[in-house]
Design an enzyme around this catalytic site. Structure first.
Site, PDB file in Angstrom:
ATOM      1  N   HIS A 151      -5.118  36.135 -10.879  1.00  0.00           N
ATOM      2  CA  HIS A 151      -4.628  34.732 -11.157  1.00  0.00           C
ATOM      3  C   HIS A 151      -5.485  33.901 -10.478  1.00  0.00           C
ATOM      4  CE1 HIS A 151      -1.413  32.003 -12.305  1.00  0.00           C
ATOM      5  NE2 HIS A 151      -1.939  31.303 -11.387  1.00  0.00           N
ATOM      6  N   GLU A 152      -5.572  33.951  -9.149  1.00  0.00           N
ATOM      7  CA  GLU A 152      -6.564  32.863  -8.552  1.00  0.00           C
ATOM      8  C   GLU A 152      -8.017  33.097  -8.816  1.00  0.00           C
ATOM      9  OE1 GLU A 152      -4.851  30.846  -6.999  1.00  0.00           O
ATOM     10  OE2 GLU A 152      -3.227  32.043  -6.996  1.00  0.00           O
ATOM     11  N   ASP A 176       1.434  25.184 -13.165  1.00  0.00           N
ATOM     12  CA  ASP A 176       0.234  25.186 -13.988  1.00  0.00           C
ATOM     13  C   ASP A 176       0.383  24.481 -15.305  1.00  0.00           C
ATOM     14  OD1 ASP A 176      -1.130  26.151 -11.904  1.00  0.00           O
ATOM     15  OD2 ASP A 176      -1.284  28.139 -12.616  1.00  0.00           O
ATOM     16  N   GLY A 196       0.756  -1.279   0.112  1.00  0.00           N
ATOM     17  CA  GLY A 196      -0.080   0.018  -0.065  1.00  0.00           C
ATOM     18  C   GLY A 196       1.049   1.374  -0.042  1.00  0.00           C
ATOM     19  N   PRO A 197       0.268   2.377  -0.370  1.00  0.00           N
ATOM     20  CA  PRO A 197       0.847   3.557  -0.367  1.00  0.00           C
ATOM     21  C   PRO A 197       1.476   4.036   0.964  1.00  0.00           C
ATOM     22  CG  PRO A 197      -1.444   3.901  -1.326  1.00  0.00           C
ATOM     23  CD  PRO A 197      -1.037   2.601  -0.600  1.00  0.00           C
ATOM     24  N   PRO A 198       2.669   4.884   1.257  1.00  0.00           N
ATOM     25  CA  PRO A 198       3.131   5.231   2.445  1.00  0.00           C
ATOM     26  C   PRO A 198       2.123   5.967   3.363  1.00  0.00           C
ATOM     27  CG  PRO A 198       4.433   6.290   0.831  1.00  0.00           C
ATOM     28  CD  PRO A 198       3.239   5.508   0.095  1.00  0.00           C
ATOM     29  N   GLY A 199       2.231   5.366   4.806  1.00  0.00           N
ATOM     30  CA  GLY A 199       1.163   6.194   5.642  1.00  0.00           C
ATOM     31  C   GLY A 199      -0.283   5.283   5.844  1.00  0.00           C
ATOM     32  N   GLY A 243      -0.912   2.484   7.353  1.00  0.00           N
ATOM     33  CA  GLY A 243      -0.886   1.688   8.532  1.00  0.00           C
ATOM     34  C   GLY A 243      -0.129   0.435   8.246  1.00  0.00           C
ATOM     35  N   LYS A 244       0.645   0.055   7.200  1.00  0.00           N
ATOM     36  CA  LYS A 244       1.052  -1.307   7.114  1.00  0.00           C
ATOM     37  C   LYS A 244       1.644  -1.912   8.577  1.00  0.00           C
ATOM     38  CE  LYS A 244       3.258  -0.068   3.529  1.00  0.00           C
ATOM     39  NZ  LYS A 244       2.788   1.229   3.496  1.00  0.00           N
TER      40      LYS A 244
END
Length: 626
Positions: free
Chosen positions: A413-414, A491, A191-194, A196-197
């Protein structure tokens, strides 16, 4: 280094040195050494009153009571005869050597041996013996007050179920064996990092009730050849003595990478270690009662022989949690946190798509720290919202000095990102827009999906391309082409990456068709990459670049069309961002309808910015899409 041991050895050296100095001084002070010929002259001159002969050493005493030391020949009759002739008192003594003399002679040897023993003890303390490099570094976990159980693990029900079965097998093997079932030899947590493995593995240790050995994949390979394989053998020897038991290897990709991937010749220590691990897991000699659990976030780099049934019978996927899983995880981490009445766990779970278990734990901890910093007795919802901002985007940089021109550029811009996001189909709702600098970004627009998403439609992707281009187009329309800033750099990069994936991986090009191109772009093995050739021709590469440019240009044209039609909305939102700095999605909708935001001055100063999934621009503005 143990200070006590060092002090003991220093005292021993000082004592031996003192003994040596004292013995030398006593010898110097007690007698004067003269030559044998001088002694004969003194005897003939009648200056010697008495003499004591011990072997070759003669201690002669003069008439004025001075003691002279002479090394004489053995059995020197001439000396004795001359002394007797001069009426000197002659005594003979057996040639014994004093303990002090022996100690002085042995002092250099004792010092060398002492230093050697000291160094050996230091090596033993750091490596389990002078020759302990080949010993396993696996640690045997025992129950303690920090014991983790499955109750402490939430949001990964399927993984818990798979490993709960392993625990049940260890506790009651007859339940499974009566139907012909065999205990699984290994389980690989992927699984991805973090996610809970490692936490799940700790829960297995707390639940199993059998010895649990834990080791990291990087603990096997050392600077000496053969150490890795030796440690694997030693680890399984320890496990056999404690069977039934569980061995947990964290980050197994450090030792289990695909064999034959390196360049050059010579011995590959990591491959030798992996070979030994493969043999121990399922080789000629069976290791009954030993279950191996491993964790990795890179299953694609593991050797196929390691993944086959008989070694790792099960691959347990531990993904990022969905909204229900996030709610459970947040509740677990909130157990010891005093909460205010306004805290809504369901809202937090919905507002954190893409968060892993570690992210959620960090979120709760940051919220508690913020509340403590403000001397509050309970953690409020506002603390959690501000903690989300810090986790995702970094702390606010309100001390950063921006002149009015930069603020205006950032606001428009935003505003361009937000206006385009409100007017393209299938776009995620705009959650917040801000021109308050955070991290490396001077501003952000955050879109939050209404639910967890596992795939995207073509129209969603083209809408995202238009949203990404909205900031640059807004700068061009409002300030002119000559005043466009570099703020849209990320972007542009994100839009280019998305368009390239649409063309080369997802088949969104009529010219190139539904074909995957450049499948070795993510190749993790240098040796394999060098050996393989690019699977596209130069003509195809030109077509790919052309199609990527076409898609990005489509997003640019679409953003220009929308902002030209909605120029009044762009001016309205840009001015509102300059005034309020941070606006929520609801406030943006009200402002575009002519309704000013309703909030107190305090709330405006501490406005909360919701997190986003992908911050895109570190420059004069950023568009974030979820």
């Amino acid at each position: 280094m143990n200070f006590r041991n060092l002090a003991i050895w220093l005292v021993i050296v000082a004592v031996l040195g003192g003994v040596f100095v004292v013995s030398q001084n006593s010898r110097t002070k007690s007698s004067s050494e003269i030559s044998y010929s001088q002694l004969l002259k003194d005897v003939d001159a009648g200056k010697i009153k008495s003499a004591e002969i011990a072997g070759q050493t003669v201690l002669a005493k003069t008439a004025d009571n001075k003691t002279l030391t002479v090394n004489a020949p053995m059995n020197s009759e001439e000396l004795v005869n001359r002394m007797v002739a001069k009426n000197a008192d002659v005594k003979f003594k057996s040639g014994s050597i004093s303990f002090l003399a022996i100690l002085v002679q042995l002092l250099p040897i004792l010092l060398v041996v002492g230093v050697w023993l000291f160094l050996m003890r230091q090596m033993q303390g750091g490596a389990k013996g002078a020759m302990g490099f080949g010993k396993s570094k696996a640690r045997l976990l025992t129950e303690n007050k920090n014991r983790i159980t499955f109750e402490d693990v939430a949001g990964v029900d399927e993984a818990k179920e798979e490993l709960q079965e392993v625990v049940d097998f260890l506790k009651d093997p007859a339940k499974f064996q009566r139907l012909g079932g065999k205990i699984p030899k290994g389980a690989l947590l992927v699984g991805p990092p973090g996610t809970g493995k490692t936490l799940i593995a700790r829960a297995v240790a707390g639940e199993a009730g059998v010895p649990f050995f834990t080791i990291s994949g990087s603990d096997f390979v050392e600077m000496f050849v053969g150490v890795g394989a030796s440690r694997v053998r030693d680890m399984f020897e320890q496990a056999k003595k404690n069977a039934p038991c569980i061995i947990f290897i964290d980050e197994i990709d450090a030792v289990g990478r695909h064999r034959g991937a390196g360049l050059g010749g010579g011995n590959d220590e990591r491959e030798q270690t992996l070979n030994q691990l493969l043999v121990e897991m399922d080789g000629f000699e069976a290791n009954e009662g030993i279950i191996l659990i491993a964790a990795t976030n890179r299953p694609d780099v593991l050797d196929p022989a390691l993944l086959r049934p008989g070694r790792f019978d099960r691959q347990v996927v531990v993904p990022n949690p969905d909204v229900a899983g996030r709610e459970k995880i947040i509740r677990v981490h909130m157990k010891n946190v005093p909460l205010a009445a306004d805290v809504d766990v369901k809202t937090l779970a919905r507002g954190t798509p893409g968060f892993s278990g570690a992210d959620l734990a960090n979120l709760v901890n940051e919220a508690a720290l913020m509340a403590a910093r403000k001397n509050r007795r309970m953690v409020t919802m506002q603390d959690f919202e501000q903690a989300k901002d810090k986790v995702m985007m970094g702390a606010e940089r309100r001390s950063m000095a921006m002149n009015e021109e930069e603020k205006k550029l950032t606001a428009y811009h935003e505003g361009g990102h937000a206006i385009v996001a409100l007017n393209v189909p299938l776009a995620d709702p705009v959650h917040k827009a801000t021109i308050v600098p955070r991290g490396r970004a001077l501003g952000m627009v955050m879109q939050l999906p209404e639910g967890d998403r596992y795939s995207m439609k073509y129209q969603q992707m083209t809408s995202r391309l238009a949203i990404m281009m909205g900031g640059r187009v807004a700068e061009e329309i409002i300030f002119g082409k000559e005043n466009i800033t570099s703020g849209a750099s990320s972007d542009i990069k994100a839009a280019t990456d998305l368009a390239r994936n649409m063309v080369t991986r997802w088949g969104y090009s009529d010219i190139l068709g539904t074909v995957a191109y450049g499948d070795n772009q993510d190749e993790v093995f240098l040796g394999h990459s060098v050996a393989r050739t690019q699977n596209v021709s130069e003509e195809t590469a030109r077509l790919i670049d052309s199609e990527v440019k076409r898609l990005v240009q489509y997003g640019l044209d679409e953003a220009r069309r929308i902002l030209t039609d909605k120029i009044d909305d762009l001016h309205t939102l840009g001015k509102a961002l300059l005034e309020y700095e941070t606006l929520s999605g609801e406030e943006i909708a009200d402002i575009l309808k002519g309704i000013p935001p309703k909030r107190e001055e305090e709330e405006a100063a501490t406005a909360v910015i919701a997190p986003s999934l992908v911050p895109l621009s570190p420059g004069a503005g950023a568009s974030v899409t979820a």
